[in-house]
Design a protein around this motif. Structure first.
Motif, PDB file in Angstrom:
ATOM      1  N   LYS A 303      46.489  11.296   6.303  1.00  0.00           N
ATOM      2  CA  LYS A 303      45.960  12.450   5.569  1.00  0.00           C
ATOM      3  C   LYS A 303      46.007  13.702   6.440  1.00  0.00           C
ATOM      4  N   GLU A 304      45.651  13.564   7.713  1.00  0.00           N
ATOM      5  CA  GLU A 304      45.705  14.693   8.634  1.00  0.00           C
ATOM      6  C   GLU A 304      47.116  15.260   8.727  1.00  0.00           C
ATOM      7  N   ARG A 305      48.099  14.368   8.853  1.00  0.00           N
ATOM      8  CA  ARG A 305      49.494  14.825   8.965  1.00  0.00           C
ATOM      9  C   ARG A 305      49.943  15.505   7.676  1.00  0.00           C
ATOM     10  N   THR A 306      49.538  14.957   6.552  1.00  0.00           N
ATOM     11  CA  THR A 306      49.920  15.545   5.266  1.00  0.00           C
ATOM     12  C   THR A 306      49.344  16.950   5.129  1.00  0.00           C
ATOM     13  N   MET A 307      48.093  17.124   5.486  1.00  0.00           N
ATOM     14  CA  MET A 307      47.450  18.436   5.383  1.00  0.00           C
ATOM     15  C   MET A 307      48.079  19.443   6.339  1.00  0.00           C
ATOM     16  N   LYS A 308      48.568  18.968   7.475  1.00  0.00           N
ATOM     17  CA  LYS A 308      49.137  19.867   8.483  1.00  0.00           C
ATOM     18  C   LYS A 308      50.582  20.240   8.198  1.00  0.00           C
ATOM     19  N   TYR A 309      51.383  19.276   7.669  1.00  0.00           N
ATOM     20  CA  TYR A 309      52.827  19.491   7.578  1.00  0.00           C
ATOM     21  C   TYR A 309      53.432  19.375   6.175  1.00  0.00           C
ATOM     22  N   HIS A 310      52.713  18.805   5.224  1.00  0.00           N
ATOM     23  CA  HIS A 310      53.389  18.423   3.991  1.00  0.00           C
ATOM     24  C   HIS A 310      52.709  18.918   2.713  1.00  0.00           C
ATOM     25  N   THR A 311      52.272  20.175   2.741  1.00  0.00           N
ATOM     26  CA  THR A 311      51.710  20.790   1.542  1.00  0.00           C
ATOM     27  C   THR A 311      52.744  21.699   0.886  1.00  0.00           C
ATOM     28  N   ASN A 312      52.447  22.133  -0.336  1.00  0.00           N
ATOM     29  CA  ASN A 312      53.331  23.077  -1.013  1.00  0.00           C
ATOM     30  C   ASN A 312      53.414  24.397  -0.249  1.00  0.00           C
ATOM     31  N   ILE A 313      52.349  24.753   0.448  1.00  0.00           N
ATOM     32  CA  ILE A 313      52.367  25.977   1.252  1.00  0.00           C
ATOM     33  C   ILE A 313      53.304  25.813   2.446  1.00  0.00           C
ATOM     34  N   ASN A 314      53.288  24.644   3.081  1.00  0.00           N
ATOM     35  CA  ASN A 314      54.236  24.362   4.175  1.00  0.00           C
ATOM     36  C   ASN A 314      55.668  24.532   3.699  1.00  0.00           C
ATOM     37  N   ARG A 315      55.968  24.000   2.526  1.00  0.00           N
ATOM     38  CA  ARG A 315      57.343  24.064   2.014  1.00  0.00           C
ATOM     39  C   ARG A 315      57.751  25.514   1.713  1.00  0.00           C
ATOM     40  N   ALA A 316      56.838  26.286   1.142  1.00  0.00           N
ATOM     41  CA  ALA A 316      57.136  27.690   0.853  1.00  0.00           C
ATOM     42  C   ALA A 316      57.355  28.470   2.147  1.00  0.00           C
ATOM     43  N   ASP A 317      56.506  28.238   3.130  1.00  0.00           N
ATOM     44  CA  ASP A 317      56.665  28.911   4.429  1.00  0.00           C
ATOM     45  C   ASP A 317      58.020  28.591   5.056  1.00  0.00           C
ATOM     46  N   TYR A 318      58.427  27.351   4.942  1.00  0.00           N
ATOM     47  CA  TYR A 318      59.709  26.898   5.504  1.00  0.00           C
ATOM     48  C   TYR A 318      60.878  27.637   4.845  1.00  0.00           C
ATOM     49  N   ILE A 319      60.847  27.742   3.530  1.00  0.00           N
ATOM     50  CA  ILE A 319      61.909  28.451   2.806  1.00  0.00           C
ATOM     51  C   ILE A 319      61.932  29.928   3.202  1.00  0.00           C
ATOM     52  N   LEU A 320      60.779  30.551   3.242  1.00  0.00           N
ATOM     53  CA  LEU A 320      60.707  31.965   3.607  1.00  0.00           C
ATOM     54  C   LEU A 320      61.172  32.196   5.045  1.00  0.00           C
ATOM     55  N   GLU A 321      60.864  31.246   5.918  1.00  0.00           N
ATOM     56  CA  GLU A 321      61.314  31.344   7.314  1.00  0.00           C
ATOM     57  C   GLU A 321      62.839  31.347   7.390  1.00  0.00           C
ATOM     58  N   LYS A 322      63.471  30.444   6.654  1.00  0.00           N
ATOM     59  CA  LYS A 322      64.933  30.385   6.667  1.00  0.00           C
ATOM     60  C   LYS A 322      65.546  31.635   6.043  1.00  0.00           C
ATOM     61  N   ILE A 323      64.913  32.153   5.005  1.00  0.00           N
ATOM     62  CA  ILE A 323      65.402  33.384   4.382  1.00  0.00           C
ATOM     63  C   ILE A 323      65.315  34.543   5.365  1.00  0.00           C
ATOM     64  N   ASN A 324      64.197  34.655   6.063  1.00  0.00           N
ATOM     65  CA  ASN A 324      64.023  35.732   7.037  1.00  0.00           C
ATOM     66  C   ASN A 324      65.001  35.616   8.205  1.00  0.00           C
ATOM     67  N   GLU A 325      65.275  34.385   8.625  1.00  0.00           N
ATOM     68  CA  GLU A 325      66.257  34.186   9.703  1.00  0.00           C
ATOM     69  C   GLU A 325      67.632  34.656   9.258  1.00  0.00           C
ATOM     70  N   LEU A 326      67.983  34.338   8.016  1.00  0.00           N
ATOM     71  CA  LEU A 326      69.280  34.739   7.498  1.00  0.00           C
ATOM     72  C   LEU A 326      69.366  36.231   7.277  1.00  0.00           C
ATOM     73  N   ALA A 327      68.292  36.825   6.777  1.00  0.00           N
ATOM     74  CA  ALA A 327      68.292  38.247   6.430  1.00  0.00           C
ATOM     75  C   ALA A 327      68.563  39.128   7.627  1.00  0.00           C
ATOM     76  N   THR A 328      68.199  38.676   8.821  1.00  0.00           N
ATOM     77  CA  THR A 328      68.449  39.474  10.013  1.00  0.00           C
ATOM     78  C   THR A 328      69.937  39.602  10.350  1.00  0.00           C
ATOM     79  N   PHE A 329      70.754  38.721   9.753  1.00  0.00           N
ATOM     80  CA  PHE A 329      72.182  38.756  10.043  1.00  0.00           C
ATOM     81  C   PHE A 329      72.993  39.362   8.893  1.00  0.00           C
TER      82      PHE A 329
END
Length: 330
Positions: A303-329
């Motif tokens: 449960k601890e791992r799920t709350m830390k790494y596997h929420t819908n907010i984690n997934r959204a942050d991950y997508i936005l991170e990749k978008i921001n990395e790409l946008a710089t190029f």
């Protein structure tokens, strides 16, 4: 960041998880739905068909849709024919500097593979020929398959808003409530149907989803009341059950998913994996039924791992991170 969110008008697990996560991170006022989706704002279906529903966003989403302000990113959020057809229709109007993203939440391991299964492959190929996606997020990202550099793994997750009131008591020993969408599930049910309390708790063969006795929040409550919850792949490796059981504080025995999962559960720490041939499944069930403290310690860590790494907010942050990395190029 302003996002044009091209979606399937009906529910889709991956699409809905990401929408609800993005709302938490950037707000509904910064997401333009195309088409506008009532499922995101009005709770008229039971779990899990209401995963994308976000309370209090109706007014903001309507204003965002009406304003149609310039957007920075377009996300094609599902691998369904009506979604890709809608995207193809609006593609000529999307500015060249807008980042284009495709979320392939389908069961097939090939990118866009579900278009071949469901229809729309011709439209998908036309889209790629006119404007390839800048980023692709793939649910069934196989460990032994090579993907293009712009393809990233993205699994399902859990939204902790969906945790129902839990009694914290056990009613069942070993449970696997599942349709037989893969042969391994049939093998599991053959192996355990006359053992433990499986027959009495409904762990039986030939189940049909429409006839499930446990639905909505009651299903999650019942799942949390199992000492041991089992997980095995269906049409795809990634299953809701893989995230639900740990999120509910449950103990899970599973086959090891053959897809890439960042920060995955660790065998013996927050999950227990059985052998691929199921030869030790019954043995593991017997062991952990008689070792309560070990079982409960593993469940708590899951449960601890799920709350830390596997929420819908984690997934959204991950997508936005990749978008921001790409946008710089760009």
């Amino acid at each position: 960041m302003k996002i044009l969110y091209v979606n399937k008008s009906k529910f889709d697990y991956m699409q809905d998880f990401i929408y609800s996560g993005l709302v938490k991170v950037i707000g509904a006022e910064n997401i333009i739905e195309s088409p506008w989706n009532l499922n995101f704002h009005w709770n008229y279906r039971v779990y899990p068909k209401n995963i994308g529903e976000c309370k209090g966003t109706l007014f903001k989403s309507v204003l965002s849709k009406l304003s149609q302000k310039p957007f920075d990113v377009v996300i094609v959020s599902s691998c369904y024919p009506d979604t890709i057809r809608h995207y193809f229709e609006i593609l000529p109007s999307i500015p060249s500097d807008v980042v284009t993203v495709f979320i392939d939440g389908g069961d097939r391991p090939e990118v866009g593979g579900d278009f071949d299964r469901l229809g729309g492959m011709d439209v998908y190929e036309n889209v790629l020929s006119q404007r390839p996606f800048d980023l692709i997020f793939k649910r069934e990202y196989l460990l032994d398959k090579k993907y293009d550099e712009n393809v990233y793994p993205l699994t399902m997750c859990f939204d902790f808003r969906n945790i129902p009131p839990l009694k914290g008591t056990f009613k069942y020993d070993v449970a696997f409530w599942a349709v037989e969408s893969h042969e391994i599930r049939t093998k599991v049910l053959d192996l355990i149907q006359n053992k433990f309390d499986c027959e009495n708790n409904g762990t039986i063969k030939s189940q049909v989803m429409k006839k499930y006795k446990r639905k909505g929040m009651f299903y999650l409550q019942e799942l949390s009341a199992c000492k041991i919850g089992l997980n095995f792949r269906g049409a795809g490796w990634d299953t809701l059950r893989y995230w639900e059981i740990p999120a509910l504080g449950g103990f899970m025995i599973s086959q090891r998913p053959q897809i890439k999962i960042d920060n995955d559960y660790v065998d013996g720490e927050d999950i227990v994996y059985c052998k691929d041939d199921l030869s030790n499944l019954v043995e593991l069930c017997d062991y952990y039924l008689s070792h309560d403290s070990e079982r409960e310690k593993i469940a708590a860590k899951a449960k601890e791992r799920t709350m830390k790494y596997h929420t819908n907010i984690n997934r959204a942050d991950y997508i936005l991170e990749k978008i921001n990395e790409l946008a710089t190029f760009i």
